[in-house]
Write a protein that holds these residues in place. Sequence first.
Motif, PDB file in Angstrom:
ATOM      1  N   MET A 113      17.174  53.804  50.966  1.00 20.91           N
ATOM      2  CA  MET A 113      16.094  54.097  49.820  1.00 20.91           C
ATOM      3  C   MET A 113      15.259  55.177  50.075  1.00 20.91           C
ATOM      4  O   MET A 113      14.417  55.350  51.245  1.00 20.91           O
ATOM      5  N   PRO A 136      11.772  57.214  49.748  1.00 21.48           N
ATOM      6  CA  PRO A 136      10.332  56.665  49.546  1.00 21.48           C
ATOM      7  C   PRO A 136       9.615  57.720  48.372  1.00 21.48           C
ATOM      8  O   PRO A 136      10.171  58.761  48.181  1.00 21.48           O
ATOM      9  N   ALA A 142       4.390  48.815  53.751  1.00 22.26           N
ATOM     10  CA  ALA A 142       5.137  49.833  52.880  1.00 22.26           C
ATOM     11  C   ALA A 142       5.041  51.187  53.272  1.00 22.26           C
ATOM     12  O   ALA A 142       5.674  51.898  52.768  1.00 22.26           O
ATOM     13  N   LEU A 185       7.900  53.034  50.762  1.00 20.79           N
ATOM     14  CA  LEU A 185       9.034  52.401  50.522  1.00 20.79           C
ATOM     15  C   LEU A 185       9.001  51.429  49.366  1.00 20.79           C
ATOM     16  O   LEU A 185       8.114  50.582  49.343  1.00 20.79           O
ATOM     17  N   ASN A 186      10.009  51.128  48.629  1.00 18.03           N
ATOM     18  CA  ASN A 186      10.230  50.221  47.783  1.00 18.03           C
ATOM     19  C   ASN A 186       8.997  50.230  46.803  1.00 18.03           C
ATOM     20  O   ASN A 186       8.560  48.923  46.421  1.00 18.03           O
ATOM     21  N   ALA A 238       8.350  49.755  43.495  1.00 17.47           N
ATOM     22  CA  ALA A 238       8.830  49.354  42.130  1.00 17.47           C
ATOM     23  C   ALA A 238       8.433  47.887  41.879  1.00 17.47           C
ATOM     24  O   ALA A 238       7.876  47.227  42.715  1.00 17.47           O
ATOM     25  N   VAL A 267       5.148  45.818  43.019  1.00 15.59           N
ATOM     26  CA  VAL A 267       4.349  46.622  44.077  1.00 15.59           C
ATOM     27  C   VAL A 267       3.832  47.887  43.494  1.00 15.59           C
ATOM     28  O   VAL A 267       2.770  48.451  44.175  1.00 15.59           O
TER      29      VAL A 267
END
Length: 126
Positions: A1, A3, A35, A58-59, A61, A64
């Motif tokens: 994924m 960033p 994160a 990261l992540n 979405a 978060v």
Amino acid sequence: MQPLTFTFDAPADEADDLARSLARWLNDDEDLSGAARLRMVPPAPGEQGGLADAAEVLNAAGPVLDALVAAVGVWVGQRFRNRSVSLKVTRPDGTHIELSATDPRDAAAVEEQLRRFLEPGSGDAD
């Protein structure tokens, strides 16, 4: 994924300090712990160690994302009590937004602009 990337309009040593500060701030948040990471630039010839040129998340979405936007808004307000800050936020798709705060009171506007930019389906970019 891929960033979400935060870079700063500042000299290299100051950008390093800002990236490290933001990454620490985000990782200290219980909803974002772990994160954030630093994107490092290799050292120039004759130098030891590299500098961070960005903080990456990261992540970013769902729930978060809300925690991230709020944390960045508070960080801007706390970090820049006596000076301005300019940052560029780049989404994984390459679109970006440039934000600046010249006063701690600008943190709410930065937070709102960032929230709109990161909303799913947003096409806003600078």
